[in-house]
Write an enzyme that holds these catalytic residues in place. Structure first.
Site, PDB file in Angstrom:
ATOM      1  N   GLU A  86       0.659  -0.988  -0.138  1.00  0.00           N
ATOM      2  CA  GLU A  86       0.056   0.059  -0.175  1.00  0.00           C
ATOM      3  C   GLU A  86       0.725   1.206   0.154  1.00  0.00           C
ATOM      4  O   GLU A  86       0.188   2.222  -0.225  1.00  0.00           O
ATOM      5  CB  GLU A  86      -0.892  -0.059   1.145  1.00  0.00           C
ATOM      6  CG  GLU A  86      -2.198  -1.070   0.882  1.00  0.00           C
ATOM      7  CD  GLU A  86      -2.892  -0.908   2.269  1.00  0.00           C
ATOM      8  OE1 GLU A  86      -2.814  -0.686   3.384  1.00  0.00           O
ATOM      9  OE2 GLU A  86      -3.993  -1.768   2.027  1.00  0.00           O
ATOM     10  N   GLU A 117       7.354 -21.423   8.945  1.00  0.00           N
ATOM     11  CA  GLU A 117       7.702 -20.485   9.913  1.00  0.00           C
ATOM     12  C   GLU A 117       8.620 -20.929  10.920  1.00  0.00           C
ATOM     13  O   GLU A 117       9.174 -20.190  11.796  1.00  0.00           O
ATOM     14  CB  GLU A 117       6.453 -20.012  10.394  1.00  0.00           C
ATOM     15  CG  GLU A 117       5.678 -21.100  11.189  1.00  0.00           C
ATOM     16  CD  GLU A 117       4.390 -20.580  11.999  1.00  0.00           C
ATOM     17  OE1 GLU A 117       4.400 -20.480  13.120  1.00  0.00           O
ATOM     18  OE2 GLU A 117       3.324 -20.221  10.968  1.00  0.00           O
TER      19      GLU A 117
END
EC number: 4.2.1.126
Length: 298
Positions: A86, A117
């Protein structure tokens, strides 16, 4: 495989306020969820003194030609990728100035990548592949505060002298030990036990908003409270760009439109041309000398 102890993590505890959730009406559940969400902003407020130095360090990194790099897994990783993406249209920066890394890569944005992860080495490798430098700022994000992928990345970043920060939703988080500037926002047990995309995710989004937005203000991407480096990539943004020029200079729509196109759709340049009564080339020179800050051209 060693057992992972989640016992002491607030994010994994049961919320005593939401027991019997499956027997509530929609209205009851809505009211209760909203009440839990009200706690998030207050939890973030308590950590503003920890967030402030992270923003200062990020501005310093940008001024040194460095990047802001988020890294996380699952929801935390997705929020970092979202915030990074963004920044491009909002502040007119290149896609490599704010980078979001998620354990498991792009595929993990929609489908969990098994074991990604849990690898400290993968966190390190992803930063190596980015050619991490000492001028960069790396922010590790993990609601649990214990994600190995994030710890591996932060440890490598510190090894080479990069600036490091962490964002977790548990106190005394493991990732805090691997960061120069730790942020720990404890929002309490989740509305739905262990679902850290809820309050924890909201808290992380609020903090990331603060870090990226205020850092961009700090390098001249904002004039008063206007997004003067917005990129007009669609019809809505073209109209927004013209309105920003109008609001910044108090000219009418037709004048704003004229300068918008004369400035090759560069909102900031158009504003400086109007406010300083300058040609495009002169306005560009003024902005360069002012390092992108409109007020310093006046």
């Amino acid at each position: 495989m060693s057992k992972v102890d989640l016992t002491n993590l607030t994010t994994e505890q049961r919320n005593q306020n939401t027991l019997g959730l499956d027997t509530m009406s929609v209205k009851e559940a809505l009211l209760l969820m909203n009440k839990e969400d009200e706690k998030v902003a207050e939890a973030v407020k308590k950590e503003l003194t920890s967030i402030e130095p992270v923003i200062i360090q990020t501005i310093e990194a940008f001024n040194e030609g460095g990047r802001l790099i988020y890294m996380g897994a699952g929801t935390s990783g997705r929020l970092g990728v979202l915030d990074a993406a963004e920044c491009v249209p909002t502040f007119g920066v290149s896609p490599d100035m704010v980078v979001g890394l998620i354990a498991g890569g792009e595929k993990a944005m929609t489908i969990a990548v098994e074991g990604a992860e849990d690898s400290m080495e993968l966190g390190r490798k992803d930063l190596v592949d980015l050619n991490l430098s000492k001028h960069d700022m790396v922010i590790g994000i993990a609601a649990s505060g214990r994600t190995p992928y994030v710890i591996g990345g932060l440890n490598y970043a510190r090894e080479i002298g990069a600036k490091t920060a962490s964002l977790s939703c548990n106190k005394n988080a493991l990732i805090s030990q691997s960061a120069d500037f730790p942020i720990e926002v404890s929002v309490g047990p989740e509305f739905l036990t262990g679902s850290t995309r809820l309050k924890s995710g909201t808290a992380q989004k609020l903090v990331l908003n603060m870090i990226s937005t205020i850092s961009m203000i700090g390098i001249g991407k904002v004039f008063n409270n206007l997004m003067v480096d917005v990129k007009a990539t669609n019809e809505k943004l073209v109209e927004r760009a013209k309105r920003i020029i109008m609001q910044a200079t108090e000219v009418d729509y037709e004048t704003a439109e004229t300068y918008f196109y004369e400035a090759d759709e560069d909102v900031k340049l158009a504003i400086v041309m109007i406010l300083t009564n300058s040609s495009k080339d002169d306005a560009m020179d003024k902005l360069t000398q002012a390092k992108g800050f409109i007020k310093k051209t006046l």
